[in-house]
Design a protein around this motif. Structure first.
Motif, PDB file in Angstrom:
ATOM      1  N   CYS A 226      40.238  48.589  36.662  1.00 28.20           N
ATOM      2  CA  CYS A 226      39.479  47.478  36.064  1.00 28.20           C
ATOM      3  C   CYS A 226      38.992  47.845  34.669  1.00 28.20           C
ATOM      4  O   CYS A 226      39.058  47.019  33.740  1.00 28.20           O
TER       5      CYS A 226
ATOM      6  N   PHE B 229      40.488  35.915  46.702  1.00 29.52           N
ATOM      7  CA  PHE B 229      39.891  35.595  45.398  1.00 29.52           C
ATOM      8  C   PHE B 229      38.438  36.064  45.335  1.00 29.52           C
ATOM      9  O   PHE B 229      38.020  36.705  44.369  1.00 29.52           O
TER      10      PHE B 229
ATOM     11  N   TRP C  80      38.208  40.022  45.278  1.00 28.07           N
ATOM     12  CA  TRP C  80      38.584  40.651  44.018  1.00 28.07           C
ATOM     13  C   TRP C  80      37.672  40.240  42.876  1.00 28.07           C
ATOM     14  O   TRP C  80      37.449  41.016  41.936  1.00 28.07           O
ATOM     15  N   TRP C  81      37.136  39.047  42.936  1.00 29.64           N
ATOM     16  CA  TRP C  81      36.147  38.619  41.939  1.00 29.64           C
ATOM     17  C   TRP C  81      34.904  39.493  42.023  1.00 29.64           C
ATOM     18  O   TRP C  81      34.407  40.000  41.017  1.00 29.64           O
ATOM     19  N   TRP C  82      34.418  39.679  43.254  1.00 31.17           N
ATOM     20  CA  TRP C  82      33.247  40.533  43.467  1.00 31.17           C
ATOM     21  C   TRP C  82      33.569  41.990  43.160  1.00 31.17           C
ATOM     22  O   TRP C  82      32.729  42.721  42.609  1.00 31.17           O
TER      23      TRP C  82
ATOM     24  N   ARG D 261      33.411  42.634  39.412  1.00 33.54           N
ATOM     25  CA  ARG D 261      32.024  42.595  38.952  1.00 33.54           C
ATOM     26  C   ARG D 261      31.275  43.860  39.372  1.00 33.54           C
ATOM     27  O   ARG D 261      30.514  44.448  38.585  1.00 33.54           O
TER      28      ARG D 261
ATOM     29  N   TRP E 208      30.533  36.995  35.094  1.00 29.86           N
ATOM     30  CA  TRP E 208      31.234  36.457  36.257  1.00 29.86           C
ATOM     31  C   TRP E 208      32.356  35.510  35.834  1.00 29.86           C
ATOM     32  O   TRP E 208      33.472  35.573  36.374  1.00 29.86           O
TER      33      TRP E 208
ATOM     34  N   LEU F  15      35.634  36.906  34.664  1.00 28.76           N
ATOM     35  CA  LEU F  15      36.423  37.603  35.687  1.00 28.76           C
ATOM     36  C   LEU F  15      37.261  36.651  36.539  1.00 28.76           C
ATOM     37  O   LEU F  15      38.060  37.107  37.364  1.00 28.76           O
ATOM     38  N   VAL F  16      37.087  35.343  36.348  1.00 27.39           N
ATOM     39  CA  VAL F  16      37.801  34.371  37.182  1.00 27.39           C
ATOM     40  C   VAL F  16      39.328  34.449  37.021  1.00 27.39           C
ATOM     41  O   VAL F  16      40.055  34.459  38.027  1.00 27.39           O
TER      42      VAL F  16
ATOM     43  N   ALA G 282      40.670  37.424  38.933  1.00 28.39           N
ATOM     44  CA  ALA G 282      40.535  37.247  40.378  1.00 28.39           C
ATOM     45  C   ALA G 282      41.577  36.278  40.920  1.00 28.39           C
ATOM     46  O   ALA G 282      42.146  36.497  41.998  1.00 28.39           O
TER      47      ALA G 282
END
Length: 295
Positions: free
Chosen positions: A137, A192, A195-197, A200, A209, A212-213, A216
């Motif tokens: 990341c 989704f 991986w979004w969390w 972050r 946040w 990062l969409v 994700a």
């Protein structure tokens, strides 16, 4: 048969014109869509595949001992859930399913081999996998490494939540009994969110946040596609490898799939970071720095 000089000259001229058209079209595309240049450069950077293979090796070396350590002390219901999830994830059946059952349903032997200290060591060693994912990341967003004091608890939290998510893969993929028509969108939605969390958390909240969409979404698409192909390809490949090479064949097949999975995830995370940082998405997503409040 040799072509006449005039014909060869025309061929060379046509090739030169075609090459010039390609170069002109590429230059025009890069001018209109500068994201293409950055995306190409980032995806073909030398360290990207190294990061993906490192993540795959760490995932393999830490996840299997950790799963067995958890199974050694987990109640029978948790072991049943783990067995169902692993079988659903790889489509395991036949001889390979029997090998998995024997590994998970020998709690007495596992406890003697593992012990409480072994369980704690497996959990702590699992943070090396968290660090590998965090590095992917950070490489995607071109950020420096987080300090150990800031990130250590995040590594532990990620690996613990990863085990919990894995336990529920079976019921998610089955759509809570409704079948694949519901299980597929549920799997995609859960992937989704996870991986979004993950981005972050492991980026130590240095990226907003909203930014990062895209990553994700792309990672959810890649992981869902890999899970579907695994259900088709892996059962046959696992049983064939088990018949030819024994348990070593299972190890090689799982490692090969993990490498392919991690390459797909690494490319998706990197592509999402580029798309979020470049136009036109950057105009809608806003700055890609950390928020002023919250973690």
């Amino acid at each position: 048969m040799r072509l006449p000089r005039g014909t060869r000259g025309r061929r060379k001229e046509q090739l030169l014109l075609a090459r010039m058209r390609v170069v002109r079209a590429r230059s025009e595309a890069e001018r209109r869509f500068p994201v293409i240049t950055e995306l190409t450069a980032r995806l073909f950077s030398p360290g990207l595949l190294d990061s993906a293979t490192r993540m795959a090796s760490q995932l393999f070396l830490t996840s299997i001992p950790l799963l067995f350590a958890v199974a050694a002390f987990a109640p029978e219901g948790v072991r049943n859930q783990m067995n169902s999830s692993l079988r659903s994830l790889f489509g395991i059946s036949g001889a390979s399913a029997e090998q998995l059952r024997q590994a998970l349903y020998s709690p007495g032997d596992l406890r003697q081999t593992t012990g409480i200290i072994g369980l704690l060591m497996a959990l702590l060693s699992g943070t090396s996998c968290s660090r590998a994912v965090a590095r992917v990341c950070e490489h995607a967003w071109q950020l420096p490494k987080s300090g150990t004091r800031v990130a250590a608890w995040r590594w532990l939290l990620w690996i613990a939540c990863w085990v919990v998510v894995l336990l529920f893969q079976g019921v998610l993929r089955n759509g809570f009994g409704a079948g694949l028509w519901l299980g597929l969108p549920l799997t995609f939605a859960a992937s989704f969110l996870v991986w979004w969390w993950t981005a972050r958390l492991l980026l130590s909240a240095r990226i907003r946040w909203l930014s990062l969409v895209p990553g994700a979404l792309l990672t959810a698409i890649a992981s869902t596609a890999m899970s579907l192909t695994a259900r088709i390809y892996m059962p046959i490949a696992l049983n064939r490898s088990l018949a030819q090479y024994g348990s070593l064949g299972l190890v090689l097949m799982v490692l090969s799939w993990l490498i392919a999975f991690c390459i797909a995830v690494t490319f998706a995370i990197t592509a999402g970071a580029v798309l979020a940082q470049e136009r036109p998405l950057s105009a809608y997503l806003g700055p890609t720095g950390p928020e002023r409040r919250g973690t």
